[in-house]
Design a protein around this motif. Sequence first.
Motif, short mmCIF file in Angstrom:
data_model
loop_
_atom_site.label_atom_id
_atom_site.label_comp_id
_atom_site.label_asym_id
_atom_site.label_seq_id
_atom_site.Cartn_x
_atom_site.Cartn_y
_atom_site.Cartn_z
N ASP A 1 -35.00 24.64 -26.34
CA ASP A 1 -33.88 24.40 -25.27
C ASP A 1 -32.57 24.27 -26.00
OD1 ASP A 1 -35.91 24.54 -23.63
OD2 ASP A 1 -36.25 22.43 -23.25
N ALA A 2 -32.14 24.36 -27.25
CA ALA A 2 -31.02 24.00 -27.87
C ALA A 2 -30.11 25.04 -27.60
CB ALA A 2 -31.24 23.89 -29.45
N VAL A 3 -28.68 25.21 -27.52
CA VAL A 3 -27.73 26.07 -27.47
C VAL A 3 -27.62 26.35 -29.19
CG1 VAL A 3 -25.39 26.78 -27.17
CG2 VAL A 3 -26.85 25.21 -25.50
N VAL A 4 -27.92 27.37 -29.60
CA VAL A 4 -27.61 28.02 -30.94
C VAL A 4 -26.31 28.60 -31.18
CG1 VAL A 4 -28.46 29.25 -32.56
CG2 VAL A 4 -29.92 28.33 -31.02
N VAL B 1 -27.21 23.41 -31.88
CA VAL B 1 -27.36 23.57 -33.53
C VAL B 1 -26.66 24.86 -33.76
CG1 VAL B 1 -29.72 22.67 -33.44
CG2 VAL B 1 -29.49 25.01 -33.15
N GLU B 2 -26.42 25.08 -35.01
CA GLU B 2 -25.69 26.13 -35.52
C GLU B 2 -26.29 26.93 -36.54
OE1 GLU B 2 -21.77 24.99 -37.53
OE2 GLU B 2 -21.92 23.01 -36.56
N GLY B 3 -26.49 28.12 -36.03
CA GLY B 3 -26.90 29.23 -36.73
C GLY B 3 -27.95 29.11 -37.95
N GLY B 4 -28.19 29.92 -38.73
CA GLY B 4 -29.34 29.69 -39.79
C GLY B 4 -30.50 30.12 -39.10
N ASP B 5 -31.68 29.43 -39.51
CA ASP B 5 -32.93 29.72 -38.78
C ASP B 5 -33.16 29.58 -37.57
OD1 ASP B 5 -33.92 30.29 -41.70
OD2 ASP B 5 -34.40 28.17 -41.97
N PHE B 6 -32.16 28.59 -36.76
CA PHE B 6 -32.34 28.47 -35.50
C PHE B 6 -32.00 29.58 -34.59
CE2 PHE B 6 -30.56 24.41 -37.46
CZ PHE B 6 -31.68 23.81 -37.46
N GLU B 7 -31.53 30.80 -35.07
CA GLU B 7 -31.05 31.96 -34.39
C GLU B 7 -32.15 32.46 -33.68
OE1 GLU B 7 -28.88 34.81 -36.77
OE2 GLU B 7 -27.64 33.19 -37.57
N VAL B 8 -33.33 32.28 -34.10
CA VAL B 8 -34.69 33.14 -33.53
C VAL B 8 -35.46 32.10 -32.71
CG1 VAL B 8 -35.06 34.59 -35.77
CG2 VAL B 8 -35.90 32.30 -35.66
N THR B 9 -35.08 31.04 -32.52
CA THR B 9 -35.75 29.74 -31.64
C THR B 9 -35.05 29.63 -30.27
OG1 THR B 9 -35.03 28.14 -32.94
CG2 THR B 9 -36.97 29.02 -33.69
N THR C 1 -30.59 30.01 -25.66
CA THR C 1 -29.29 30.00 -25.33
C THR C 1 -28.64 30.17 -26.60
OG1 THR C 1 -29.57 28.76 -23.35
CG2 THR C 1 -27.43 29.21 -24.22
N ARG C 2 -27.90 31.48 -26.80
CA ARG C 2 -27.31 31.71 -27.90
C ARG C 2 -25.90 31.94 -27.52
NH1 ARG C 2 -30.63 35.56 -31.79
NH2 ARG C 2 -30.25 36.97 -30.18
N VAL C 3 -24.81 31.56 -28.54
CA VAL C 3 -23.57 31.58 -28.30
C VAL C 3 -22.63 32.43 -29.53
CG1 VAL C 3 -21.14 30.72 -27.56
CG2 VAL C 3 -23.14 29.55 -26.70
N GLY C 4 -22.23 33.38 -29.39
CA GLY C 4 -21.72 34.29 -30.61
C GLY C 4 -20.49 34.98 -30.01
N GLY C 5 -20.24 36.05 -30.80
CA GLY C 5 -19.05 36.99 -30.29
C GLY C 5 -18.39 37.09 -31.35
N ARG D 1 -29.16 34.40 -22.72
CA ARG D 1 -30.14 33.21 -22.31
C ARG D 1 -31.39 33.78 -22.16
NH1 ARG D 1 -27.34 28.51 -20.72
NH2 ARG D 1 -25.24 28.88 -20.01
N GLY D 2 -32.47 32.98 -22.07
CA GLY D 2 -33.75 33.62 -21.70
C GLY D 2 -34.38 33.77 -23.23
N ALA D 3 -35.87 33.59 -23.23
CA ALA D 3 -36.78 33.67 -24.31
C ALA D 3 -36.39 34.94 -25.14
CB ALA D 3 -38.23 33.51 -24.03
N SER D 4 -36.23 36.18 -24.37
CA SER D 4 -35.95 37.34 -25.04
C SER D 4 -34.54 37.66 -25.34
CB SER D 4 -36.52 38.66 -24.10
OG SER D 4 -35.86 38.47 -22.91
N ASN D 5 -33.55 36.91 -24.94
CA ASN D 5 -32.09 36.85 -25.13
C ASN D 5 -31.76 38.39 -24.71
OD1 ASN D 5 -32.77 35.06 -27.83
ND2 ASN D 5 -31.59 34.30 -26.62
N ASN D 6 -32.35 38.83 -23.68
CA ASN D 6 -31.72 39.98 -23.21
C ASN D 6 -30.74 40.07 -21.95
OD1 ASN D 6 -33.48 41.65 -24.89
ND2 ASN D 6 -35.35 41.48 -23.36
N ASP D 7 -30.60 38.93 -21.32
CA ASP D 7 -29.64 38.51 -20.30
C ASP D 7 -28.44 38.01 -21.07
OD1 ASP D 7 -28.37 38.21 -18.17
OD2 ASP D 7 -29.20 36.25 -17.55
#
Length: 209
Positions: free
Chosen positions: A62-65, A122-130, A133-137, A161-167
Motif C-alpha cells: 500500500d506504500a507510495v514508491v 518509500v524510496e526506490g530500490g527493491d520497493f519498486e516491484v512491490t 502506487t508509484r511516482v516517477g517521471g 496505480r494498481g497491482a499491475s501499474n498499468n493505469d
Amino acid sequence: MMGTAMKHWGATRIRTGMVVAAGCFALAGCISLGGKAPDELFRLTAEEPVPAGTTVSGPLTDAVVVLDPEADRSLDMLRVPVRLNASSLAYLKDGAWVEKPTRQFRSLLAETIRARTGLLVVEGGDFEVTGKTRVGGRLLQMGYDAPSGAVIVRFDAMLSRGASNNDIVTKRFEAVVNGVEPKAKPVGAALNHAANEVVRQVADWVKGG
C-alpha cells in the motif's frame, strides 16, 4: 685548485637541488589535481519536513514508491546548468550540487509527499516491484535561465496505480523564481525554493489522484 673548484661546483648543485625540491613541495601545497573546489555546495532541503516522532505503518504493497526521476546528461551531474539561449548551455561558476540533483529531487519529493499526505512512502530500490502506487517521471529543467534571469524547475511527473501499474497518468509541473542574480548563493537558494514548490504540487496531485 681543480679539486677545490669541483667541491664548490658540487656544493652549489646540492644547494640548487634543495631549493628546487623545496619549491616543488611548496607548489604542491597550492594546487589540486582535482581542480578548485566550488565556493558553494547546493543541497535540496524540505521546506515542509515530516515532524519528528511521526509514525506511519501499513502493508508495503500500500506504500507510495517514489522512483529516481530520469534526466538528460546536463542534469545528471554535479554542475548546475545555465541556459544561454535555445541551443547553448554553460555551467554556473563557483557552485555545484553536493549530490546528483535527480537523487536529491527524489528524496525531497518523498519527504514532501509524506508531510502533505500522511501516507506510507518509500524510496526506490527493491520497493519498486512491490508498491501499488508509484511516482516517477522526468526532470526536464533545474537550473538558471540567463535570458530571463530566473531559476526554473520543470518536472514531468508520472503516477501509476494498481497491482499491475498499468493505469498511468502524467502531468507537467513547473516553478519559476524571477530576478535571481547569476551568482552561486542566490541561485542555490532559488533552486531549493523552486524545487520545493514543484514537489508540493506533485504531492497534492498524488493525494488528490
